[in-house]
Design a protein around this motif. Structure first.
Motif, PDB file in Angstrom:
ATOM      1  N   GLY A  52       0.838  10.106   2.837  1.00 23.11           N
ATOM      2  CA  GLY A  52       0.286   9.667   1.549  1.00 23.11           C
ATOM      3  C   GLY A  52       0.342   8.153   1.409  1.00 23.11           C
ATOM      4  O   GLY A  52       0.065   7.605   0.350  1.00 23.11           O
ATOM      5  N   ALA A  53       0.702   7.462   2.476  1.00 23.37           N
ATOM      6  CA  ALA A  53       0.603   5.994   2.528  1.00 23.37           C
ATOM      7  C   ALA A  53      -0.191   5.680   3.793  1.00 23.37           C
ATOM      8  O   ALA A  53       0.241   6.042   4.901  1.00 23.37           O
ATOM      9  N   MET A  54      -1.325   5.003   3.615  1.00 22.13           N
ATOM     10  CA  MET A  54      -2.237   4.805   4.750  1.00 22.13           C
ATOM     11  C   MET A  54      -1.550   4.141   5.936  1.00 22.13           C
ATOM     12  O   MET A  54      -1.726   4.556   7.085  1.00 22.13           O
ATOM     13  N   GLU A 114      -8.298  -2.376   3.454  1.00 23.09           N
ATOM     14  CA  GLU A 114      -7.626  -1.187   3.994  1.00 23.09           C
ATOM     15  C   GLU A 114      -8.405  -0.669   5.203  1.00 23.09           C
ATOM     16  O   GLU A 114      -7.924  -0.712   6.335  1.00 23.09           O
ATOM     17  N   TYR A 143       0.890  14.288   6.803  1.00 20.21           N
ATOM     18  CA  TYR A 143       0.316  13.411   5.769  1.00 20.21           C
ATOM     19  C   TYR A 143       1.435  12.819   4.926  1.00 20.21           C
ATOM     20  O   TYR A 143       2.146  13.528   4.239  1.00 20.21           O
ATOM     21  N   LYS A 166     -11.609   7.072  -1.387  1.00 21.06           N
ATOM     22  CA  LYS A 166     -10.633   6.336  -2.212  1.00 21.06           C
ATOM     23  C   LYS A 166     -10.240   5.008  -1.582  1.00 21.06           C
ATOM     24  O   LYS A 166      -9.917   4.052  -2.295  1.00 21.06           O
ATOM     25  N   LEU A 167     -10.263   4.918  -0.264  1.00 23.01           N
ATOM     26  CA  LEU A 167      -9.704   3.739   0.407  1.00 23.01           C
ATOM     27  C   LEU A 167     -10.665   2.555   0.302  1.00 23.01           C
ATOM     28  O   LEU A 167     -11.884   2.711   0.294  1.00 23.01           O
ATOM     29  N   TYR A 179      -9.875  10.247   5.189  1.00 21.80           N
ATOM     30  CA  TYR A 179      -9.949  10.254   3.732  1.00 21.80           C
ATOM     31  C   TYR A 179     -11.420  10.459   3.357  1.00 21.80           C
ATOM     32  O   TYR A 179     -12.179   9.504   3.212  1.00 21.80           O
ATOM     33  N   PHE A 220      -6.985  10.511  11.300  1.00 22.70           N
ATOM     34  CA  PHE A 220      -6.653  10.316   9.877  1.00 22.70           C
ATOM     35  C   PHE A 220      -7.976  10.361   9.109  1.00 22.70           C
ATOM     36  O   PHE A 220      -8.951   9.708   9.488  1.00 22.70           O
ATOM     37  N   ASN A 269      -7.248  18.199  -1.677  1.00 23.95           N
ATOM     38  CA  ASN A 269      -8.647  17.937  -2.059  1.00 23.95           C
ATOM     39  C   ASN A 269      -9.634  18.776  -1.250  1.00 23.95           C
ATOM     40  O   ASN A 269     -10.848  18.582  -1.365  1.00 23.95           O
ATOM     41  N   ASP A 313       0.844  -1.195   0.000  1.00 23.84           N
ATOM     42  CA  ASP A 313       0.000   0.000   0.000  1.00 23.84           C
ATOM     43  C   ASP A 313       0.880   1.246   0.000  1.00 23.84           C
ATOM     44  O   ASP A 313       1.849   1.327   0.753  1.00 23.84           O
ATOM     45  N   GLY A 314       0.562   2.175  -0.873  1.00 24.14           N
ATOM     46  CA  GLY A 314       1.336   3.412  -0.937  1.00 24.14           C
ATOM     47  C   GLY A 314       2.587   3.247  -1.769  1.00 24.14           C
ATOM     48  O   GLY A 314       3.575   3.956  -1.599  1.00 24.14           O
ATOM     49  N   ASN A 321      -5.328  14.751   2.932  1.00 23.55           N
ATOM     50  CA  ASN A 321      -4.751  15.350   1.729  1.00 23.55           C
ATOM     51  C   ASN A 321      -5.481  16.666   1.458  1.00 23.55           C
ATOM     52  O   ASN A 321      -6.543  16.678   0.826  1.00 23.55           O
TER      53      ASN A 321
HETATM   54  P1  P6P Z   1      -4.017  10.542  -2.049  1.00 26.34           P
HETATM   55  C1  P6P Z   1      -1.989   5.057  -1.514  1.00 26.34           C
HETATM   56  O1  P6P Z   1      -2.144   5.219  -2.901  1.00 26.34           O
HETATM   57  C2  P6P Z   1      -3.382   5.074  -0.896  1.00 26.34           C
HETATM   58  O2  P6P Z   1      -4.135   4.010  -1.359  1.00 26.34           O
HETATM   59  C3  P6P Z   1      -3.290   5.043   0.628  1.00 26.34           C
HETATM   60  O3  P6P Z   1      -2.199   4.320   1.077  1.00 26.34           O
HETATM   61  C4  P6P Z   1      -3.174   6.513   0.982  1.00 26.34           C
HETATM   62  O4  P6P Z   1      -3.708   6.801   2.267  1.00 26.34           O
HETATM   63  C5  P6P Z   1      -3.999   7.189  -0.103  1.00 26.34           C
HETATM   64  O5  P6P Z   1      -4.030   6.292  -1.217  1.00 26.34           O
HETATM   65  C6  P6P Z   1      -3.390   8.490  -0.530  1.00 26.34           C
HETATM   66  O6  P6P Z   1      -4.266   9.037  -1.510  1.00 26.34           O
HETATM   67  O7  P6P Z   1      -5.223  10.800  -2.915  1.00 26.34           O
HETATM   68  O8  P6P Z   1      -3.979  11.443  -0.836  1.00 26.34           O
HETATM   69  O9  P6P Z   1      -2.710  10.509  -2.782  1.00 26.34           O
END
Ligand code: P6P
Length: 285
Positions: A200-202, A234, A198, A228-229, A218, A216, A174, A81-82, A171
């Motif tokens: 950018g990897a969960m 996840e 942040y 997105k998740l 999203y 946290f 957005n 992931d990420g 993020n």
């Molecule tokens: P964004 C990585 O691509 C992921 O799936 C998660 O690990 C992370 O939290 C999220 O997307 C980041 O998304 O849109 O902020 O780049």
């Protein structure tokens, strides 16, 4: 195995670029494919695994469904992931969720269980150290890989998330697309001395939240109303870990672990972390 592969990612790339192939003489594969194959090989050979489902695979993989009375499980995972962080030596992780295999119904139905029915969940964070965090429903354990001996040493037996923490993780690129309640929360946090963090990897963002507290997020947006998740491999495993550590994990309209999945790769909005901080977000929503 995955940690050793990704620590060499850039080198293999360079080496591969020299020979236009990697040292194994194969076309340089993307590391999430390699991580996926490692997990399928290691899990697939275990008699207790009936079904595996991966972010990398369209459908679940049915391995063994004989009804011989043996307990079997479904393992769902995001192998890496990420992975876009790999290019910049950032944190990446593996996330997994374990459900009971229910013989009888159509096998693929076995993976569509609400997160509350998980029997185990965890992640491995490939960061400045390789950290393994897991739960089987009686608290959260944390292990750190000691590369000198190739073993994971347990460093926490019952990890508890701080009840509060002045950190939000979202993020903000957005922000304009977030529903108003989320923007109101961010305004509130920024006027109350909160820090933004942040990666950018969960896995990295959730691990920091578990250890330092905070929230946290999203959120959903117009373009992505379910966020997105992914729910099954996840949000659900992270929600089980956070709740087992004394925190909360919500969709914005209810508890993540109560959501009845419809499809394997469905997405879900996520608000998780310290109980007090999640409550504050929900107040603004
Ligand atoms: P964004 C990585 O691509 C992921 O799936 C998660 O690990 C992370 O939290 C999220 O997307 C980041 O998304 O849109 O902020 O780049």
């Amino acid at each position: 195995m995955i940690a050793s592969q990704i620590r060499r990612a850039r080198l293999e790339d360079v080496l591969g670029a020299i020979g236009h192939e990697n040292v194994q003489g194969e076309e340089q594969q993307k590391l999430d494919v390699i991580a996926n194959e490692i997990l399928l090989a290691c899990l697939g050979s275990r008699s207790g695994v009936a079904i595996v489902a991966s972010e990398e695979g369209e459908e679940p993989m049915i391995l063994r469904t004989e009804t011989d009375g043996a307990k079997r499980y479904c393992v769902l995972f995001d192998p890496l992931d990420g992975s876009s962080n790999l290019d910049v030596a950032g944190g990446v992780g593996t996330i997994f969720s374990i459900l009971r295999y229910e013989p009888g119904g159509a096998p693929e139905q076995s993976v569509l269980q609400p997160g509350a029915r998980q029997v185990g969940a965890g992640y491995i964070l490939y960061g400045s150290s390789t950290v393994f965090v897991s739960t089987t429903g009686s608290g959260v354990q944390m292990f750190v890989l000691d590369p000198a001996v190739g073993a994971f040493l347990r460093v926490e037996e019952n990890l508890r998330i701080p009840a509060s923490g002045k950190i939000y993780s979202a993020n903000e690129g957005n922000r304009a697309a977030f529903p108003q309640g989320y923007r109101d929360y961010l305004d509130w946090a920024q006027s109350h001395g909160y820090s933004g963090r942040y990666v950018g990897a969960m896995v990295a963002d959730v691990h920091r939240t578990l250890l330092k507290g905070g929230v946290f997020l999203y959120p959903p947006t117009e373009k992505a109303p379910a966020g997105k998740l992914r729910l099954l491999y996840e949000a659900n495993p992270m929600a089980m870990l956070v709740e087992q550590a004394g925190g909360r994990a919500e969709t914005g309209e209810g508890r993540i672990l109560d959501v009845q999945p419809e499809t394997l790769h469905q997405r879900i909005p996520v608000v998780l972390g310290s109980a007090d901080e999640v409550a504050r977000v929900l107040e603004h929503l």
